[in-house]
Design a protein around this motif. Structure first.
Motif, PDB file in Angstrom:
ATOM      1  N   TYR A 161     -10.031  74.394  60.753  1.00 38.17           N
ATOM      2  CA  TYR A 161      -9.690  73.322  61.680  1.00 38.17           C
ATOM      3  C   TYR A 161      -9.356  72.029  60.937  1.00 38.17           C
ATOM      4  N   GLU A 162      -8.302  71.384  61.392  1.00 38.70           N
ATOM      5  CA  GLU A 162      -7.944  70.054  60.913  1.00 38.70           C
ATOM      6  C   GLU A 162      -8.673  69.020  61.766  1.00 38.70           C
ATOM      7  N   LYS A 209      -4.443  74.045  65.628  1.00 43.21           N
ATOM      8  CA  LYS A 209      -5.815  74.282  65.169  1.00 43.21           C
ATOM      9  C   LYS A 209      -6.447  72.973  64.678  1.00 43.21           C
ATOM     10  N   PRO A 253      -1.281  70.173  71.306  1.00 44.59           N
ATOM     11  CA  PRO A 253      -0.149  69.791  70.458  1.00 44.59           C
ATOM     12  C   PRO A 253       1.139  69.665  71.269  1.00 44.59           C
ATOM     13  N   ASP A 260       5.790  71.609  67.714  1.00 44.27           N
ATOM     14  CA  ASP A 260       5.266  72.489  66.678  1.00 44.27           C
ATOM     15  C   ASP A 260       4.109  71.860  65.905  1.00 44.27           C
ATOM     16  N   ASN A 310       0.375  71.216  64.661  1.00 45.26           N
ATOM     17  CA  ASN A 310      -0.686  72.172  64.379  1.00 45.26           C
ATOM     18  C   ASN A 310      -1.650  72.280  65.559  1.00 45.26           C
ATOM     19  N   ASP A 315      -9.203  75.771  69.619  1.00 40.70           N
ATOM     20  CA  ASP A 315      -8.133  74.867  69.229  1.00 40.70           C
ATOM     21  C   ASP A 315      -8.121  73.643  70.145  1.00 40.70           C
TER      22      ASP A 315
END
Length: 279
Positions: free
Chosen positions: A267-268, A90, A83, A86, A88, A239
């Motif tokens: 998790y996305e 995950k 990332p 900021d 995400n 991640d």
């Protein structure tokens, strides 16, 4: 018969232990297809069940803001997705190689139904009929990113610079003729880039991409239950994991459960459009 044969490679035989096969490495061997999948691909594609127009319209699309926001980068040290700021952390990236062979369209439909983005890395030898080209166009029209996996899946380290360029650029030309745009991601067969392939990818404005882990070529994972379990519970899941899957019967059958299992763990599934690529 259009099959991918990976021979003469020195690392990671198909019978290698999963820990060796799953580590990130420029020399990682990507598998050849199992005999189970050596069926007529036209028959298999004919069994796919595309969603109708109404179902596709009801599936939510990524917002314009999300598509335009480049808030992730590819970590070329371990091929994870990192990332920026900021964003995400995950997340996992879903990738499907060796498309569009027998099951890619069905896999795209299943992912679309779950609003799960992915990159389909394609080979030119799966794009030599009007039907195959139409399959790729359908996958792209559903919103999936299309990546370059070379024209004939040759080991780039074993062919001349001229042939390497042909393998990469000719496929980009073909993909552009079908979907109207050139790929932004390049994945070398077997994870084997050369200095020259890196140069060609940069000239073609493609970002390099390998993977964090994958298992669907190993004998013990060639069924729905086994591949689902290992993809969700792999010790390499973390991640930003970059997940390698293939156009395979068992992977297609387990794909929805894999996505659900990853999401149940928090998790996305990352939209590839959010990854910063070569400009």
């Amino acid at each position: 018969m259009k099959k991918i044969l990976a021979t003469g490679l020195t690392l990671l035989l198909l019978t290698a232990c999963s820990s060796e096969a799953t580590t990130t490495n420029e020399e990682v061997k990507e598998p050849e297809q199992s005999e189970v999948d050596k069926e007529n691909k036209k028959t298999s594609e004919g069994t796919a069940s595309p969603k109708n127009d109404t179902e596709q319209e009801e599936t939510s699309e990524p917002s314009e803001e999300a598509v335009q926001s480049k808030d992730y980068t590819i970590n070329e040290n371990n091929w994870s997705i990192n990332p920026i700021g900021d964003a995400n952390p995950k997340v996992v990236l879903l990738t499907i190689d060796d498309a569009p062979d027998q099951h890619a369209l069905q896999m795209a439909n299943d992912l679309k139904a779950m609003n799960a983005p992915a990159i389909f890395f394609v080979n030119g030898h799966f794009l030599d009929t009007p039907e195959e080209k139409e399959t790729l166009k359908k996958i792209h029209d559903m919103g999936f990113a299309i990546g370059n996996h070379t024209f004939s899946h040759s080991s780039l380290k074993e062919i001349s610079p001229e042939k390497q360029k042909e393998e990469i650029v000719s496929l980009n030309d073909l993909i552009e003729s079908i979907i109207g745009e050139r790929p932004k991601f390049f994945r070398a067969p077997f994870g084997q880039n050369t200095d020259y392939s890196r140069q060609i990818a940069a000239e073609e404005k493609m970002s390099l991409m390998n993977w964090t882990y994958g298992y669907d070529w190993e004998k013990q994972y060639q069924n729905k239950e086994a591949i689902t379990d290992i993809m969700v519970n792999s010790p390499y899941l973390n991640d930003g994991a970059n997940l390698l899957m293939h156009d395979r019967t068992w992977t297609s059958e387990g794909l929805s459960d894999i996505v659900k299992g990853l999401r149940d763990k928090g998790y996305e599934t990352l939209d590839p459009n959010r990854i910063k690529t070569v400009e």
